[in-house]
Design an enzyme around this catalytic site. Sequence first.
Site, mmCIF file in Angstrom:
data_model
loop_
_atom_site.group_PDB
_atom_site.id
_atom_site.type_symbol
_atom_site.label_atom_id
_atom_site.label_comp_id
_atom_site.label_asym_id
_atom_site.label_seq_id
_atom_site.Cartn_x
_atom_site.Cartn_y
_atom_site.Cartn_z
ATOM 1 C CB ALA A 179 3.078 7.793 -1.643
ATOM 2 C CB SER A 213 -0.954 0.000 1.194
ATOM 3 O OG SER A 213 -0.238 0.052 2.407
ATOM 4 C CB CYS A 214 4.335 2.077 -0.859
ATOM 5 S SG CYS A 214 4.544 1.344 -2.481
ATOM 6 C CB ALA A 215 0.524 3.560 -4.589
#
Length: 174
Positions: free
Chosen positions: A49, A44-46
């Site tokens: 971010a 879930s980094c997107a």
Amino acid sequence: MTRRLLLALAISALFPIDAAADIGTRSLKEIREEGVIIQQWDASCAAAALATVFTFAFSDPVSERDVASGMLNYTQPLRVRHRGGFSMLDMKRYVEGRGYKAVGLAGMSFDDVRYFQSPIVPITVKGYSHYVVIKGVDADGNVFLADPAFGNRSMSRARFEAVWNDGMVFAIRE
């Protein structure tokens, strides 16, 4: 009075018991995570971010969960799972659905980055693609990142350019 007692009284007068609260003592974890939405899931980094940029750069608070749920309205969950995360196209659709403008660019140079407000860039970390937010660059070329997996961190220009994927940038504007 003894010398020890006088010293204790002097110290207590100068430094009351709640002195830590008065000076705003914070843990290293709090400092590291200040101004960054930390990702709660592996891929879930997107979402984290984007939540970081909306919350801290555009003063439009949104949670990582809300961003991830919103992006799933524009793509298929199995596709996200197969890719190992969200794509820039998923991000673009979500951002534009919120009424902002977004663009994904490739082949950008390090010097181009300064023209974008809180750009999101993919980097490779331990063999995996990972989105981070560029918070700034100092005069020595050190890059300051909001890393959803870690928090605030910095790296040299040379290190950043070595891990930056194809000069790709995802930029948002109002």
